[in-house]
Scaffold this active site. Structure first.
Site, PDB file in Angstrom:
ATOM      1  N   CYS A  83       0.837  -1.209   0.000  1.00 26.03           N
ATOM      2  CA  CYS A  83       0.000   0.000   0.000  1.00 26.03           C
ATOM      3  C   CYS A  83       0.875   1.264   0.000  1.00 26.03           C
ATOM      4  CB  CYS A  83      -0.987  -0.026   1.173  1.00 26.03           C
ATOM      5  SG  CYS A  83      -2.287   1.208   1.033  1.00 26.03           S
ATOM      6  N   HIS A 184      -3.841  -5.039  -0.299  1.00 25.28           N
ATOM      7  CA  HIS A 184      -3.451  -5.587   1.004  1.00 25.28           C
ATOM      8  C   HIS A 184      -3.477  -7.110   0.968  1.00 25.28           C
ATOM      9  CE1 HIS A 184      -3.245  -1.841   3.283  1.00 25.28           C
ATOM     10  NE2 HIS A 184      -4.181  -1.418   2.454  1.00 25.28           N
ATOM     11  N   GLU A 186      -2.413  -9.122   3.117  1.00 30.98           N
ATOM     12  CA  GLU A 186      -2.746  -9.636   4.457  1.00 30.98           C
ATOM     13  C   GLU A 186      -4.244  -9.647   4.703  1.00 30.98           C
ATOM     14  OE1 GLU A 186      -1.650  -6.682   3.732  1.00 30.98           O
ATOM     15  OE2 GLU A 186      -2.504  -5.161   5.059  1.00 30.98           O
TER      16      GLU A 186
END
Lengths: 202, 255
Positions: A83, A184, A186
């Site tokens: 990001c 993202h 994650e």
């Protein structure tokens, strides 16, 4: 810190914990650090990012982490930026009156155009381009989670994945041992975890 | 445009999922982490926790719950309820929430929206807006309510949505108190008005009883928040997505 551990750079980013959890989930040893010396010696570095590019770039410069990161990369360390961790690699950012990035990749990170909902929050598909690097090629056509209002140019040097929101933009890039994603991983469920798994094993 | 999102919402209290009607007659409905993991596996695009106790003594329990969830669920997690300050906001983010929602505290102090937005960017801040129709108004007006919908504020809803978007909300979680718990469908007039007025994504909430309702709401909204339709086992997230995809609504395919 052992040479296989990943230095996860802490500069106060909100999603640090999520990134740490996801890296541990794929079996990585993680050291969360704000110590430039740890970053300097690390073999693998992950730079998470939430917030604004100017604030993050400033925090990294003031703490000495930016310099340490550049040194580590010069030595051949592998880095994954996430990001804002992608955005700070560029020369400039338009956000909040303008910011100077680390300048590792030419170009400007600009606001996504008006006429679409901003921030761009949600799951959008990405398309593989460039060298089809094995880290990113499996993501072709997959949906990943984005949360941002600014983006790097679609023709950025090393672009490997494109996404679109108002305009096409760089969703991932690979330049030597330098990797970065605008989305993202994650928070992108299995698709994202498998990307982190490949990075950890690269 | 990103895919339309399906967001199961879990009401939590004291670290457990609770169920009730209009926050009354609460009963224990299990472990939030288990429920969140189940929705994650079904392909939920996000999970939302709403702490309905929202008391100070409960904060530690909530932070622990968020941190246990973030270690197991690798999809976005939004947490709201009782967030009163910058410290509350940052503590939830650091525990592993990706987004934090505020409601009553933003009405009491609108500048809180600006301050929270500056901490981690607009994309980490959801402003929840609970509204009720003002009877007899033409064109229709909605009034903002706080404290779980129990207290009218005198604020006009559409103007408040515009204001929080301008102040830095990354998303608006818009609940129709008239429809909440009724299963009669979203307040579509409200959704159309707000979605036409703000640039930020809008999450529709309050009233979903069928998958048709979800499809109707997503004509305007960017995401659909739903509770009972999923918790009661009426539908899985996968079924909801298949239904929406058949009607030409772009959703992220389930894993």
């Amino acid at each position: 810190m052992t040479s296989s551990a990943i230095a996860l750079v802490d500069y106060g980013a909100g999603n640090l914990r999520s990134v740490e959890n996801a890296l541990r989930e794929v079996g990585a040893e993680v050291e969360v650090t704000r110590d430039p010396d740890v970053v300097r010696r690390a073999g693998r570095i992950v730079v998470p990012g939430q917030g604004s590019m100017p604030a993050v770039a400033d925090a990294m410069r003031i703490s000495g982490v930016a310099e340490a990161l550049l040194e580590a990369l010069g030595r051949g360390a592998r880095m994954l930026g996430i990001c804002v961790g992608l955005q700070i690699l560029f020369e400039r950012g338009e956000e909040a009156g303008g910011a100077r990035g680390l300048g590792l990749v030419p170009g400007t990170v600009a606001r996504l155009p008006s006429g679409v909902k901003l921030p761009h929050i949600g799951w959008s598909p990405v398309r593989a381009v460039g060298t089809r690097h094995p880290l990113f090629a499996p993501l072709d056509g997959q949906y990943v989670y984005f949360a941002h209002s600014f983006a790097a140019p679609a023709d950025a040097s090393g672009v490997e994945l494109l996404a679109e929101h108002g305009r096409p933009y760089c969703a991932a890039l690979a330049r030597g041992d330098l990797f970065a994603v605008q989305f993202h991983p994650e928070k992108s469920q299995r698709v994202g975890l498998s990307l982190l798994d490949r990075f950890v094993r690269l | 445009m990103p895919a339309k999102r399906i967001i199961p919402c879990l009401d939590v209290k004291g670290g457990r999922v609770v169920k009730g009607v209009n926050f009354l007659h609460l009963r224990d409905a299990g472990d939030p982490v288990e429920a969140a993991s189940r929705y994650d596996a079904q392909g939920a695009d996000e999970v939302t926790y709403l702490d309905i106790a929202a008391t100070l003594e409960n904060r530690g329990t909530l932070l622990d719950l968020v941190s246990r969830t973030a270690a197991r669920v690798f999809a976005p997690l939004t947490v709201g309820g009782g967030v009163r300050s910058e410290a509350d906001f940052v503590a939830l983010l650091r525990a592993g929430a990706d987004k934090v929602s505020v409601n009553s505290s933003a009405v009491a102090d609108p500048e809180l929206v600006d301050r929270l937005s500056a901490i981690a960017g607009a994309q980490a801040l959801v402003v929840a807006v609970d509204v009720k129709r003002r009877p007899g108004t033409r064109p229709t007006e909605w009034e903002v309510h706080v404290a779980g919908g129990s207290r009218p504020t005198g604020r006009e809803g559409i103007a408040w949505c515009r204001e929080v978007a301008r102040r830095g909300a990354g998303e608006i979680l818009l609940t129709s108190m008239d429809r909440d718990g009724t299963r009669a469908g979203y307040d579509l007039e409200l959704l159309e008005r707000v979605c036409g007025e703000v640039e930020v994504p809008v999450i529709a909430s309050g009233g979903v009883g069928t998958l048709d309702h979800m499809a109707e709401g997503l004509r305007f909204a960017d995401a659909a928040l739903a509770a009972s339709i999923f918790h009661d086992g009426q539908h899985t997230v996968g079924e909801a997505k298949a239904f929406l995809a058949e009607r030409g609504i772009e959703v992220r395919p389930c894993p």
